[in-house]
Motif scaffolding. Structure first.
Motif, mmCIF file in Angstrom:
data_model
loop_
_atom_site.group_PDB
_atom_site.id
_atom_site.type_symbol
_atom_site.label_atom_id
_atom_site.label_comp_id
_atom_site.label_asym_id
_atom_site.label_seq_id
_atom_site.Cartn_x
_atom_site.Cartn_y
_atom_site.Cartn_z
ATOM 1 N N LEU A 55 0.847 -1.200 0.000
ATOM 2 C CA LEU A 55 0.000 0.000 0.000
ATOM 3 C C LEU A 55 0.884 1.252 0.000
ATOM 4 O O LEU A 55 0.689 2.168 -0.804
ATOM 5 C CB LEU A 55 -0.925 0.005 1.220
ATOM 6 N N THR A 56 1.865 1.297 0.892
ATOM 7 C CA THR A 56 2.764 2.445 0.998
ATOM 8 C C THR A 56 3.543 2.671 -0.294
ATOM 9 O O THR A 56 3.671 3.798 -0.768
ATOM 10 C CB THR A 56 3.738 2.244 2.186
ATOM 11 N N GLU A 57 4.043 1.593 -0.883
ATOM 12 C CA GLU A 57 4.801 1.705 -2.141
ATOM 13 C C GLU A 57 3.899 2.190 -3.280
ATOM 14 O O GLU A 57 4.301 3.037 -4.075
ATOM 15 C CB GLU A 57 5.435 0.358 -2.510
ATOM 16 N N ALA A 58 2.685 1.661 -3.360
ATOM 17 C CA ALA A 58 1.759 2.041 -4.427
ATOM 18 C C ALA A 58 1.338 3.510 -4.304
ATOM 19 O O ALA A 58 1.252 4.222 -5.310
ATOM 20 C CB ALA A 58 0.533 1.127 -4.409
ATOM 21 N N VAL A 59 1.093 3.960 -3.087
ATOM 22 C CA VAL A 59 0.627 5.341 -2.906
ATOM 23 C C VAL A 59 1.743 6.346 -3.183
ATOM 24 O O VAL A 59 1.484 7.473 -3.611
ATOM 25 C CB VAL A 59 -0.007 5.540 -1.502
ATOM 26 N N LYS A 60 3.003 5.941 -2.997
ATOM 27 C CA LYS A 60 4.135 6.840 -3.283
ATOM 28 C C LYS A 60 4.235 7.168 -4.770
ATOM 29 O O LYS A 60 4.849 8.163 -5.146
ATOM 30 C CB LYS A 60 5.453 6.204 -2.812
ATOM 31 N N LYS A 61 3.631 6.333 -5.622
ATOM 32 C CA LYS A 61 3.668 6.567 -7.075
ATOM 33 C C LYS A 61 2.670 7.652 -7.489
ATOM 34 O O LYS A 61 2.712 8.134 -8.615
ATOM 35 C CB LYS A 61 3.382 5.263 -7.824
#
Length: 166
Positions: A55-61
């Motif tokens: 979730l954290t990695e996806a939202v950083k995009k």
């Protein structure tokens, strides 16, 4: 300029959040459009909800402000902010224009809640009175640094009837 009694009503729903969550919420409220976008994005990416890291990695995009990206792991807070976007916008505008007054309002509301017995240390949070810059303030911290505790409460019950209902 928003008068003190209106600021009290404005901050009442979040004044009892732990300090770090309160700060994060206030900064995020200055980006109301992005909060709505995040809420929609979370709804569309529910498959990521169970995996904090993905979730954290996806939202950083996403091209959002870091304060908004950080809110992705707090869907209850995002929902609260997105569900009443006028309140969120007013809160963000007040925070931008009157940061000191907003923080004073938070302290007034915490004082009221402490007076009614609704604000005290428990398993989720530690409530202390500290002197910061020669001012006595009520500080709320998470009992466990790994767990973000989002208190849920009815402002009318916690503080009593507002002088100025928001």
């Amino acid at each position: 300029i928003v008068p003190p009694d209106q600021l009290d009503s404005l901050v009442a729903p979040i004044a009892l959040y732990p300090d770090n969550l309160l700060g994060q919420t206030l900064v995020a409220s200055t980006y109301p459009l992005e909060i709505v976008q995040l809420r929609q994005w979370l709804d569309q990416n529910q498959n990521l909800a169970s995996d904090q890291q993905r979730l954290t990695e996806a939202v950083k995009k996403q091209q959002w402000d870091p304060s908004i990206q950080a809110m992705a792991v707090l869907p209850d807070v995002v929902k609260r902010l997105a569900d009443d976007i006028q309140w969120t916008t007013d809160l963000g505008n007040a925070f931008l224009a009157q940061q000191g007054d907003v923080m004073d309002a938070v302290q007034r509301m915490r004082e009221k809640a402490k007076g009614t017995g609704a604000l005290q240390s428990n398993q989720q949070q530690v409530v202390e009175t500290k002197v910061i810059e020669s001012k006595e303030v009520i500080v709320i911290e998470q009992a466990s640094p790994e767990v973000v505790y989002v208190p849920s409460y009815d402002p009318t019950v916690v503080y009593g009837a507002p002088a100025y209902p928001y």
